[in-house]
Design an enzyme around this catalytic site. Structure first.
Site, PDB file in Angstrom:
ATOM      1  N   ASP A   1       8.676   1.777   7.550  1.00 45.59           N
ATOM      2  CA  ASP A   1       9.965   1.354   7.794  1.00 45.59           C
ATOM      3  C   ASP A   1      10.792   2.092   9.024  1.00 45.59           C
ATOM      4  OD1 ASP A   1       9.112  -0.797   6.017  1.00 45.59           O
ATOM      5  OD2 ASP A   1       9.886   0.421   4.339  1.00 45.59           O
TER       6      ASP A   1
ATOM      7  N   LYS B   1       8.888   1.052  13.865  1.00 47.52           N
ATOM      8  CA  LYS B   1       7.711   0.993  14.513  1.00 47.52           C
ATOM      9  C   LYS B   1       7.623  -0.408  15.224  1.00 47.52           C
ATOM     10  CE  LYS B   1       4.899   2.034  11.072  1.00 47.52           C
ATOM     11  NZ  LYS B   1       6.111   2.053  10.229  1.00 47.52           N
ATOM     12  N   GLY B   2       7.826  -1.254  14.834  1.00 44.78           N
ATOM     13  CA  GLY B   2       7.797  -2.691  15.346  1.00 44.78           C
ATOM     14  C   GLY B   2       8.728  -2.717  16.752  1.00 44.78           C
TER      15      GLY B   2
ATOM     16  N   GLY C   1       5.337  -4.870   7.701  1.00 47.65           N
ATOM     17  CA  GLY C   1       6.192  -6.021   8.152  1.00 47.65           C
ATOM     18  C   GLY C   1       6.988  -5.524   9.195  1.00 47.65           C
ATOM     19  N   HIS C   2       6.850  -5.998  10.499  1.00 49.06           N
ATOM     20  CA  HIS C   2       7.533  -5.220  11.758  1.00 49.06           C
ATOM     21  C   HIS C   2       8.666  -6.490  12.063  1.00 49.06           C
ATOM     22  CE1 HIS C   2       4.176  -2.548  13.047  1.00 49.06           C
ATOM     23  NE2 HIS C   2       4.474  -2.042  11.838  1.00 49.06           N
TER      24      HIS C   2
ATOM     25  N   GLN D   1       2.725   1.369   8.086  1.00 51.07           N
ATOM     26  CA  GLN D   1       3.170   2.256   7.054  1.00 51.07           C
ATOM     27  C   GLN D   1       3.639   3.472   7.615  1.00 51.07           C
ATOM     28  OE1 GLN D   1      -0.172   0.468   6.026  1.00 51.07           O
ATOM     29  NE2 GLN D   1       1.206  -1.085   5.695  1.00 51.07           N
TER      30      GLN D   1
ATOM     31  N   THR E   1      -0.257   4.152  -0.009  1.00 53.32           N
ATOM     32  CA  THR E   1      -1.088   2.939   0.297  1.00 53.32           C
ATOM     33  C   THR E   1      -2.636   3.354   0.566  1.00 53.32           C
ATOM     34  OG1 THR E   1      -1.188   0.876   1.712  1.00 53.32           O
ATOM     35  CG2 THR E   1      -0.887   2.955   2.783  1.00 53.32           C
TER      36      THR E   1
ATOM     37  N   THR F   1       8.865  -7.695   1.548  1.00 53.54           N
ATOM     38  CA  THR F   1       9.103  -8.258   0.137  1.00 53.54           C
ATOM     39  C   THR F   1      10.300  -8.335  -0.161  1.00 53.54           C
ATOM     40  OG1 THR F   1       9.424  -5.976  -0.595  1.00 53.54           O
ATOM     41  CG2 THR F   1       7.120  -6.692  -0.731  1.00 53.54           C
TER      42      THR F   1
ATOM     43  N   LYS G   1      17.828   4.376  14.568  1.00 52.33           N
ATOM     44  CA  LYS G   1      18.875   4.171  13.763  1.00 52.33           C
ATOM     45  C   LYS G   1      19.933   5.109  13.670  1.00 52.33           C
ATOM     46  CE  LYS G   1      17.305   0.365  10.851  1.00 52.33           C
ATOM     47  NZ  LYS G   1      17.175  -0.326   9.649  1.00 52.33           N
TER      48      LYS G   1
HETATM   49  P1  IMP Z   1       0.396  -1.325  -0.906  1.00 50.78           P
HETATM   50  O1  IMP Z   1       0.130  -0.850   0.498  1.00 50.78           O
HETATM   51  O2  IMP Z   1       0.892  -2.640  -0.896  1.00 50.78           O
HETATM   52  O3  IMP Z   1      -0.585  -1.048  -1.964  1.00 50.78           O
HETATM   53  O4  IMP Z   1       1.607  -0.426  -1.664  1.00 50.78           O
HETATM   54  C1  IMP Z   1       1.779   0.982  -1.790  1.00 50.78           C
HETATM   55  C2  IMP Z   1       2.975   1.641  -1.410  1.00 50.78           C
HETATM   56  O5  IMP Z   1       2.943   1.537  -0.078  1.00 50.78           O
HETATM   57  C3  IMP Z   1       4.149   0.922  -2.190  1.00 50.78           C
HETATM   58  O6  IMP Z   1       5.132   2.119  -2.321  1.00 50.78           O
HETATM   59  C4  IMP Z   1       4.474   0.353  -0.871  1.00 50.78           C
HETATM   60  O7  IMP Z   1       6.109  -0.202  -1.149  1.00 50.78           O
HETATM   61  C5  IMP Z   1       4.390   1.030   0.099  1.00 50.78           C
HETATM   62  N1  IMP Z   1       4.287   0.238   1.382  1.00 50.78           N
HETATM   63  C6  IMP Z   1       3.227  -0.565   1.825  1.00 50.78           C
HETATM   64  N2  IMP Z   1       3.174  -1.110   3.083  1.00 50.78           N
HETATM   65  C7  IMP Z   1       4.525  -0.637   3.495  1.00 50.78           C
HETATM   66  C8  IMP Z   1       5.263  -0.867   4.862  1.00 50.78           C
HETATM   67  O8  IMP Z   1       4.981  -1.277   5.573  1.00 50.78           O
HETATM   68  N3  IMP Z   1       6.524  -0.001   4.788  1.00 50.78           N
HETATM   69  C9  IMP Z   1       6.958   0.600   3.603  1.00 50.78           C
HETATM   70  N4  IMP Z   1       6.236   0.730   2.574  1.00 50.78           N
HETATM   71  C10 IMP Z   1       5.125   0.242   2.399  1.00 50.78           C
END
Ligand code: IMP
Length: 451
Positions: A13, A16-17, A40-41, A224, A239, A301, A331
């Site tokens: 977060d 990057k997008g 999510g970008h 990520q 992740t 989410t 930011k």
């Molecule tokens: P997963 O990738 O859904 O398995 O989640 C594992 C961890 O990575 C959790 O803490 C998620 O909140 C975090 N996470 C996964 N994708 C993102 C992202 O795009 N941005 C921020 N945190 C992420």
């Protein structure tokens, strides 16, 4: 410099997008190489706010080719939704513009169910995943029972693979009270998705190679962030993929020598979603201010993000493990909400010594060491040129460069494309030897200790 990897330097977060979207002006090809729709970008184009989960930000530029590498895990239904949403706003993708690796793994409904069941099993020790099935899909890949896009072409093989994966997972799902997806229904849905996606499936490793051979500019878009990397992050709160720059090689099928530079994207403060250590997490009031001013809610989410002080020691680690040539700092405008003084973590005290990098393996007994510095006192949103940057921002930028040891090549002061200041085109910067106003930085901490 024809190839550049863009990675997150924190817990994701970082923005990057937006940065990738801007850089695609200089790129012919954008490649995603890891992760899936857990990313999510958010990109602001004109008056539109577009959230992409699987397609790289380059899709918004008509001349940019988009590749999804074999290191990715992709939910076909979600990909089709994104393709359709873009078509509805006039951006249609054909196979000349989009290729999905035949070797990329398919996220099944079973993986989403398994993600939920595993989080329930862990209870309070849960990772706080996005519940997008990412971890279980990579598990099946590593266990050599995964479904790849190429498998979708063969209905018998697909059915056998889905039934096998279901048999392996069903006991945990049943124990945790999670419904086991019906393999026949999964196969029916995948057949329907394949009917539309088949023309897009191909050899991404070859495609990247050929584009580089032609001298085209290739941008590898990381998802990520470094501290969420399966090997380099705050394991087990990570992740399940290689988010650092090295992941571009394995996940896109290119040799290390094909990467010319790495740009790290870094937010002027720190956020994380999900559970796990966050040493510079701020008190509730400071976190609330940052969350509101920075819109810190998950693009995937909608979860409120945890917010904290800038952790220069963590970013310094990211500079090293990714071999960053420069930073895109995002930011910076948001810091104004914190008033005249802000705190920055410049190292960690652990076992009686101060470490300059976040000590990932001793975090339980490490304590952040803070410096209090002057904050951002002027609004930055309307600044359009580096020459117009107010003194407080210049001072802060110089400090960031000193703390992390690489120059800031790009500065973002708002969500829109125009709200960005470019000091150096990151496509031109190499690990050693930045130019112009950053020459002093290049000769400073970066070369220290290297003889
Ligand atoms: P997963 O990738 O859904 O398995 O989640 C594992 C961890 O990575 C959790 O803490 C998620 O909140 C975090 N996470 C996964 N994708 C993102 C992202 O795009 N941005 C921020 N945190 C992420």
């Amino acid at each position: 410099m024809p190839s550049l990897v863009v990675v997150g330097t924190q817990w994701g977060d970082e923005g990057k997008g937006k940065v990738v979207d801007l850089l695609t002006e200089f790129a012919d090809v954008v490649v995603r190489y890891q992760g899936g729709d857990n990313a999510g970008h958010t990109v602001i184009a004109g008056d539109d706010k577009i959230v992409l989960h699987l397609l790289p930000s380059g899709v918004l530029r008509p001349n940019c080719r988009c590749l999804l590498g074999q290191g990715m895990v992709v939910r076909p239904g979600r990909l089709l939704e994104e393709i359709d949403a873009l078509a509805a706003r006039g951006t249609s993708l054909d196979p000349a513009r989009l290729t999905i690796s035949a070797r990329a793994h398919v996220v099944l409904p079973l993986h989403l169910a398994a993600d939920e069941a595993e989080e329930r099993r862990r209870g309070e020790r849960g990772i706080g995943t996005t519940r997008r099935g990412i971890g279980p899909c990579y598990e099946d890949k590593a266990a050599r029972r995964g479904v790849r896009f190429a498998d979708l072409a063969d209905p018998d093989r697909l059915r056998a693979l889905v039934e096998d994966a279901t048999a392996c997972r069903a006991p945990l799902l049943e124990r945790q009270g999670v419904a086991v997806p019906d393999p026949a229904e999964t196969c029916r849905d995948l057949a329907a998705a394949w009917a539309r996606l088949a023309p897009f499936v191909g050899d991404v490793s070859r495609a990247v190679h050929d584009e580089l051979e032609r001298g085209r500019h290739v941008l590898f878009e990381g998802a990520q962030g470094t501290l969420l990397d399966i090997d380099q992050g705050t394991y087990p709160f990570v992740t399940s993929s290689t988010t650092v720059a090295a992941g571009a090689c394995a996940g896109a099928g290119v040799p290390p020598g094909a990467i010319d530079g790495v740009l790290g994207v870094c937010k002027a403060y720190t956020t994380r979603v999900g559970n796990g250590p966050f040493p510079t997490e701020a008190d509730d009031e400071t976190a609330r201010k940052l969350r509101e001013a920075g819109g810190e809610f998950g693009a995937t989410t909608g979860r409120p993000r945890r917010c904290g002080w800038f952790d220069a020691a963590a970013v310094r680690r990211a500079v090293r493990v990714n071999g960053l040539a420069s930073l895109a700092l995002t930011k910076l405008d948001v810091l104004q909400v914190l008033g005249p003084e802000i705190r920055v973590c410049v190292g960690y005290e652990v076992d009686g010594a101060v470490e300059p990098e976040i000590p990932l393996d001793r975090l339980d007994r490490a304590r952040p060491v803070y410096e209090t510095v002057k904050g951002i006192s002027e609004p930055l949103r309307d600044v359009r040129s580096p020459d117009d940057l107010p003194a407080s921002a210049r001072r802060y930028l110089a400090l960031v460069e000193k703390w992390v040891g690489v120059p800031v090549s790009l500065l973002s002061v708002g969500a829109r494309r125009a709200e960005t200041l470019v000091f150096d085109n990151p496509f031109r910067l190499r690990r050693r030897g930045a130019s112009g106003r950053h020459a002093a930085v290049a000769r400073g901490p970066r070369s220290a200790g290297r003889g």
